[in-house]
Each structure stands twice: as structure tokens, then as C-alpha cells.
Design a protein around this motif. Structure first.
Motif, PDB file in Angstrom:
ATOM      1  N   PHE A 165       0.809  -1.214   0.000  1.00 42.19           N
ATOM      2  CA  PHE A 165       0.000   0.000   0.000  1.00 42.19           C
ATOM      3  C   PHE A 165       0.846   1.271   0.000  1.00 42.19           C
ATOM      4  O   PHE A 165       0.553   2.200  -0.764  1.00 42.19           O
ATOM      5  N   SER A 171       2.078   2.092  -3.514  1.00 45.81           N
ATOM      6  CA  SER A 171       1.086   2.368  -4.556  1.00 45.81           C
ATOM      7  C   SER A 171       0.665   3.819  -4.602  1.00 45.81           C
ATOM      8  O   SER A 171      -0.065   4.208  -5.515  1.00 45.81           O
ATOM      9  N   PHE A 211      -2.717   8.091  -6.589  1.00 45.80           N
ATOM     10  CA  PHE A 211      -2.239   6.717  -6.697  1.00 45.80           C
ATOM     11  C   PHE A 211      -1.627   6.500  -8.078  1.00 45.80           C
ATOM     12  O   PHE A 211      -1.874   7.264  -9.025  1.00 45.80           O
ATOM     13  N   THR A 251      -3.536  -2.003  -2.990  1.00 46.16           N
ATOM     14  CA  THR A 251      -4.549  -1.044  -3.409  1.00 46.16           C
ATOM     15  C   THR A 251      -5.348  -1.632  -4.551  1.00 46.16           C
ATOM     16  O   THR A 251      -4.762  -2.118  -5.541  1.00 46.16           O
ATOM     17  N   HIS A 303      -7.258  -1.623  -0.078  1.00 48.86           N
ATOM     18  CA  HIS A 303      -7.562  -0.207   0.083  1.00 48.86           C
ATOM     19  C   HIS A 303      -8.218   0.327  -1.189  1.00 48.86           C
ATOM     20  O   HIS A 303      -8.054  -0.226  -2.275  1.00 48.86           O
ATOM     21  N   ARG A 304      -8.966   1.419  -1.025  1.00 41.46           N
ATOM     22  CA  ARG A 304      -9.670   2.074  -2.136  1.00 41.46           C
ATOM     23  C   ARG A 304     -10.605   1.094  -2.844  1.00 41.46           C
ATOM     24  O   ARG A 304     -10.628   0.984  -4.071  1.00 41.46           O
ATOM     25  N   TYR A 350      -9.761   9.678  -1.541  1.00 46.29           N
ATOM     26  CA  TYR A 350      -9.153   8.957  -2.655  1.00 46.29           C
ATOM     27  C   TYR A 350      -9.441   9.574  -4.012  1.00 46.29           C
ATOM     28  O   TYR A 350      -8.942   9.092  -5.021  1.00 46.29           O
TER      29      TYR A 350
END
Length: 496
Positions: free
Chosen positions: A122, A125, A161, A187, A211-212, A240
Motif C-alpha cells: 500500500f 502504490s 495513486f 490497493t 484499500h480504495r 481517494y
């Protein structure tokens, strides 16, 4: 023949030294005695030979066994810096790694650390924060960096990202080179190619943190055959930079429930949803034992769906600004019959109706932990009396609960064995009554530090109070007696 004038020669030598210097003079250092040109040009004395490296006689297998006894900090900070061989061997012993550069993932990671079991991708990313100007500050908290723009509303920018194709290529490398990976933090991309490669290449993966997340990003999760622990951090548009319709809703929870039927632990952070999504998880994930809900944005009525979790043992709420806006009638709530532990961390407990519904659903809990929660006053804490089987109570950072409110609840529990009170400023030693003193003497474990001025904890040292049922081989402190049924001398102002 006349003799040469020595004064003129000496004068010439002086002129030579004060004017153009010769090469031997240039070799001299200030403050050093003069030397001859031959001595100045002599090679330095030979250095003594260093002792040969004794570890060269060890095979790689033997040296690996030696390095395996080093703890993790010394293995990475010291042993890997000895030589190239030790660097290569110490990398084979490394089992955990958090990567912060995505280029290292695609190029050097498989060769530097070939036997990883726990991998955190993470931090790598996330791209570098975009700074509109040199005057724009950057706010960094852990692996997250946000750009502050004072002229914007809101002043915080979204996290940046890496592109989805770059993330997918990195995950493909991980899937091809780490078949024994057991835990992965990554991610989620809008496309599912990278996660599908992980599901096919890492057959032994048991723990996954995404994540996300959005509903579409959860589609490949069903391909993980042996997944037991799953943590989902839903995509939030302010943080995000995703669209307003992004995130995890009932659709994503239903996809998750039908695909991961062997889940044992599930954490939902920032997820939306309602009764239908939680009910689908409870019906399909029959092995689910621990459920954590953090900072949820669920609709009203989701508490009633917890009754479908037939094997749930631990329910944890973290950072929830609200519990349930509309839990519904009490007769329709049901109960988690197998629940053993209810934990509330950093939650807003100001809604009496929602808190009453939560304790009704968790009425069979044997452990109740309330840490750093807001709005928990005496009348709200009195609702905890609905849980009549509590054996352990832990209060920490609950500054509104008083001694009287604590006594009204704990004295109604006949099975209470452990009590922990920490940083509850309105609970005072001088307000302890005889009923509380008798309760303290019958506990197996007592941790009493309501504030820094509390003297009761110091007076209990060495007395054995709060440790009933255990055997101790310690010398009794002078002036203390361990006589069953006899109260000890408390400080002045404490009721005996």
C-alpha cells in the motif's frame, strides 16, 4: 683564485626560498620538519594484512542457519551490511516487508527477498503528492500524503495513486514470484486483472487487505479459495478522489459474502450498506467469528442483521460517529447467541435508542470493553446492565462515568471476575462504598487507575485483593493482612 663571496650565496639561497620554491619545498607540509626529496617520494609503508574472512569456509546453508538466530532488526540493519553475500542470504530469511517504492516491486523485490510471506504494497502504490506551488504545504500521516491548498474548499486534496495498469503489472510480478505468500496488503484497481493474478498465483494466501475498494473491485475476491481474514477499506471520494458513487455498498457486501464463505475475520472500514448487506454476510459466511466495523456509513437498521451471524464471537466498533440511526423495534432485533466479546473504541455513544439496541443484540456478551468513547454518561452506561453474563469489564478514557454509575452496573453482575478502570476522571477513591469494596475483594483481577491521584491501586499492592482463585508465593508486605472477609485499611477518606 679568489674565493666566492659566501654572503652573496647565502643571499641567493634566501632569495630562492622567498621567491620561486623548489619541488622539495612544495612537498613539505606546514609545521613539519624538512625531508629530503628521496624521503618525500618514498612509498608508504605496507599495511598489515587483514585477517581472512572465516565465514567463507561456511556453506550457504550453514550460514543461513547461523543468521536465522538473529532477531529481525539486527538481521536487516546490521547483518545485511557486512558484505554482498550476507545481504543475499539475509534477504532469503526475511519474511515480512513493507515496500515504499513501486519500481522496487517490479525490478528488485523477487531477487532481494525471494521468500516473503507477508507483503505490504500500500505505501508504494501512492504517488508523490502534487504541489501546485512551492508555498503549498504537504500534510503527511504515515503512508498518506495530502496537499494543502488554503484557497480551495476543502483545503485538503485527494491522495494520488499510481495508474491502474502499473498496479496490475506489479501484482502480476508478485503473483508469479511469491507463490507462498500468506498475507498481502494492496490497493485495489478499477480493473481486476492484478487481483486475479494474485488469486491464481498465491494459492496459500490467507489474509488480504484491500484499500480504495469499490463494489466492482471486490469481484475477484471470490477467486481466493483459502482466504480467512479480509480487511476492506472503502474508497472515499474526499480522500481517494473517486466518484461519488464509489465505495462499498450492499452490492459489494453480497459479492463478498457469496465468494468468501470460509472467512473467519472480517473488517469493514468506511463501508456503506444496510440490513441486506450484513444479512448476506451472516448467512453465507457461516465460519465468521470476528467482525470489525470502523467508521461506517451504513443506513439505519443494520444492527438487526447481526442475528444472522450464527458463529460470531467478537464484535468490534471503531471510530463510529453513530451506531444505528433507526434500529427498529426491540422485538425485531434478535440476538447474537454465541457472542463473547463486545468492544467499543473511539465511538460516539450519545444516541440512547441505538445503544439500547446494541446491548440487546449483544446481551450474551461475556466481555465488555469501552475505550475512549464520547457521550457515555451514567444513564447511558446503565444500559450495559442488559448484558447479564459479563465476566470482564474494561473502561478506559470514559470521563463522564462516575463512581455511582459504575457501582450501579457492576454490582448487578453476579459473574463479574475482572474489572479494569483506567483514565476515568470522575471515578474517585473517596466515593467507594462498602458494596464496591466487597466486590473488589471477590475479583480475580482488578486494575484500578481512574486518575493519576488514585491511591487505591498503591494500597492494594501485595495484598492479594483482586486475585482471588490464584496461588501466589510472594512475601506479604508488612502491615498488610490477607484475611478473607476482612477489609484492608484504605487511605483517609476511603470507606472501609
Amino acid at each position: 683564485m679568489p674565493e666566492p663571496d659566501r654572503s652573496s650565496l647565502s643571499a641567493g639561497r634566501g632569495l630562492h626560498r622567498d621567491g620561486l620554491k623548489g619541488w622539495p619545498d612544495l612537498w613539505l607540509l606546514p609545521g613539519k620538519p624538512p625531508h629530503s626529496p628521496a624521503a618525500a617520494m618514498a612509498p608508504p609503508p605496507p599495511q598489515p594484512d587483514r585477517a581472512p574472512d572465516q565465514t567463507l569456509a561456511f556453506s550457504d546453508e550453514l550460514l543461513l542457519r547461523v543468521l536465522a538466530y538473529l532477531p529481525e532488526p539486527h538481521l536487516t540493519a546490521s547483518a545485511s551490511l557486512v558484505c554482498k553475500r550476507w545481504t543475499r542470504l539475509s534477504g532469503r530469511l526475511r519474511r515480512r516487508l513493507a515496500v515504499r517504492d513501486w519500481a522496487f516491486v517490479t525490478h528488485r523485490l523477487p531477487y532481494r527477498f525471494p521468500d516473503l510471506a507477508v507483503l505490504d504494497l500500500f505505501p508504494a502504490s501512492m504517488a508523490a503528492p502534487a504541489s501546485p506551488s512551492r508555498a503549498s504545504p504537504v500534510l503527511t500521516c504515515g503512508a498518506v500524503s495530502l496537499t494543502l491548498d488554503p484557497s480551495a474548499d476543502p483545503p485538503l486534496g485527494a491522495c494520488r495513486f499510481l495508474p491502474d495498469d502499473v498496479l496490475d503489472r506489479g501484482l502480476a510480478v508478485v503473483a508469479a514470484r511469491f507463490p507462498n505468500l500468506r498475507r498481502l496488503s494492496a490497493t485495489a484497481a478499477s480493473e481486476s486483472a492484478g487481483l486475479m493474478d494474485i488469486a491464481g498465483g498465491c494459492a496459500t494466501l490467507q489474509e488480504l487487505e484491500l484499500h480504495r475498494c469499490t463494489d466492482l473491485a471486490l469481484r475477484p475476491v471470490s477467486a481466493f479459495a483459502h482466504l480467512q481474514i479480509l480487511r476492506i477499506v472503502a474508497a472515499s471520494s474526499p480522500l481517494y478522489g473517486t466518484s461519488e458513487d464509489g465505495g462499498v455498498t450492499d452490492i459489494g457486501l453480497t459479492i463478498l459474502a457469496h465468494g468468501c464463505k470460509r472467512l473467519v475475520k472480517l473488517e469493514l472500514a468506511g463501508c456503506e450498506g444496510s440490513y441486506d448487506g450484513i444479512a448476506a454476510v451472516g448467512r453465507c459466511c457461516a465460519m465468521l467469528e470476528e467482525l470489525t466495523i470502523a467508521e461506517h456509513r451504513m443506513d439505519g437498521g443494520w444492527l438487526a442483521a447481526l442475528a444472522f451471524c450464527g458463529n460470531l464471537k467478537t464484535l468490534r466498533l471503531q471510530g463510529c460517529a453513530r451506531i444505528d440511526d433507526d434500529p427498529g423495534p426491540a422485538e425485531h432485533l434478535g440476538a447474537c447467541l454465541t457472542l463473547e466479546s463486545l468492544q467499543l473504541h473511539r465511538c460516539q455513544l450519545r444516541d440512547r435508542h441505538a445503544l439500547h439496541a446494541l446491548f440487546l443484540v449483544c446481551e450474551g456478551a461475556r466481555e465488555l470493553l469501552v475505550h475512549n468513547c464520547w457521550g457515555l454518561e451514567d444513564d447511558m452506561f446503565a444500559l450495559a446492565g442488559l448484558c447479564r453474563r459479563v465476566k470482564l469489564l474494561s473502561l478506559e478514557g470514559c470521563s463522564l462515568v462516575t463512581t455511582r454509575g459504575l457501582e450501579s452496573v457492576v454490582t448487578s453482575w453476579n459473574d463479574l471476575q475482572s474489572l479494569q478502570v483506567v483514565a476515568c476522571n470522575k471515578i474517585k477513591d473517596e466515593e467507594i462504598t462498602g458494596a464496591l469494596s466487597e466486590l473488589f475483594s471477590n475479583l480475580k483481577e482488578l486494575k484500578w487507575r481512574p486518575d493519576n491521584k488514585s491511591l487505591l491501586a498503591a494500597s492494594l499492592v501485595g495484598t492479594g485483593m483482586g486475585k482471588k482463585g490464584r496461588v501466589f508465593f510472594k512475601r506479604i508486605l508488612p502491615g498488610h493482612q490477607r484475611v478473607k472477609g476482612t477489609m484492608l485499611n484504605y487511605p483517609a477518606g476511603v470507606a472501609a
